[in-house]
Design an enzyme around this catalytic site. Sequence first.
Site, PDB file in Angstrom:
ATOM      1  N   HIS A  95      -8.717   0.712 -10.187  1.00  0.00           N
ATOM      2  CA  HIS A  95      -9.288  -0.563  -9.755  1.00  0.00           C
ATOM      3  C   HIS A  95      -9.910  -0.416  -8.372  1.00  0.00           C
ATOM      4  O   HIS A  95      -9.799   0.626  -7.728  1.00  0.00           O
ATOM      5  CB  HIS A  95      -8.214  -1.659  -9.747  1.00  0.00           C
ATOM      6  CG  HIS A  95      -7.854  -2.157 -11.114  1.00  0.00           C
ATOM      7  ND1 HIS A  95      -6.937  -1.506 -11.918  1.00  0.00           N
ATOM      8  CD2 HIS A  95      -8.311  -3.214 -11.830  1.00  0.00           C
ATOM      9  CE1 HIS A  95      -6.833  -2.152 -13.067  1.00  0.00           C
ATOM     10  NE2 HIS A  95      -7.650  -3.195 -13.041  1.00  0.00           N
ATOM     11  N   LYS A 144      -7.353  -3.701  -4.220  1.00  0.00           N
ATOM     12  CA  LYS A 144      -6.300  -4.216  -5.108  1.00  0.00           C
ATOM     13  C   LYS A 144      -4.980  -3.526  -4.751  1.00  0.00           C
ATOM     14  O   LYS A 144      -4.843  -2.310  -4.923  1.00  0.00           O
ATOM     15  CB  LYS A 144      -6.641  -3.955  -6.575  1.00  0.00           C
ATOM     16  CG  LYS A 144      -5.619  -4.524  -7.557  1.00  0.00           C
ATOM     17  CD  LYS A 144      -6.058  -4.283  -9.000  1.00  0.00           C
ATOM     18  CE  LYS A 144      -5.051  -4.792  -9.998  1.00  0.00           C
ATOM     19  NZ  LYS A 144      -4.902  -6.263  -9.956  1.00  0.00           N
TER      20      LYS A 144
END
Length: 253
Positions: free
Chosen positions: A158, A162
């Site tokens: 990701h 994150k």
Amino acid sequence: MKVGLIGFGRTGKSVASVLLESDATALQWVIRGSANPERKSAADCLGVTSDNPALIFGRDEIAMDSLLDRHPVDVIIDFSSADGLDLYAREAGQRGIAIISAISQYPEERVEQLRALAEHTQVLWSPNITIGINFLILAAKILKQIAPEADIAIIEEHFAAKPETSGTARVIAETLDQCSDDIKSIRAGGIVGRHEILFGFPYQTVRLSHESIAREAFGNGVLFAAKNLLARDKGFYSMQDLMEPYVYERPDG
């Protein structure tokens, strides 16, 4: 079908665009965290041409019962946060409005709240509502049944900011009876989301992978979920529950 959307962040805006452009849905309203004194519509904000009203309301600007009296919906779609349920759960249950929650992670008490709501209406919870990732999970379940002795590794990638392990990866691990602590996480740049399940055999390797190229993929998943959820009886569903008939049912004859 008439739809209401809760959450207007990056993903919520992408989902709203898909809903506004679809002939299958009429987006009636959007609720976001901040107020909307200009009374702009979602279509105006996103630059989408649409006849749908899709007015934006701040979370504290209007009571849910009044909103639903003025703009009734068949489905409420939640891309907000774990406490978003406090906004609509009671009214949805009383009015029999279907709920599609795409919140990535809930504390256990919120999951139980969803299950209780499912006694009154159709409820779907999917930490990742893209069609591709849920087909990936379904395919992985089938392969694990065929080859339960295979080694399994789960990798998720990701965007750099994150912090936590992907909720989707945790669901994959739980589904395949793997320890979530063994999930391998990669954080780099602006990766929207990529998940891979590796099955290791003595003489071969199978890799199942899915990558979200744009957040509109979540909107496509919402359209599939809404269409199939409204055809079901009240109850608590996952995306795999809605997809399995397409896999296991055979054409007549």
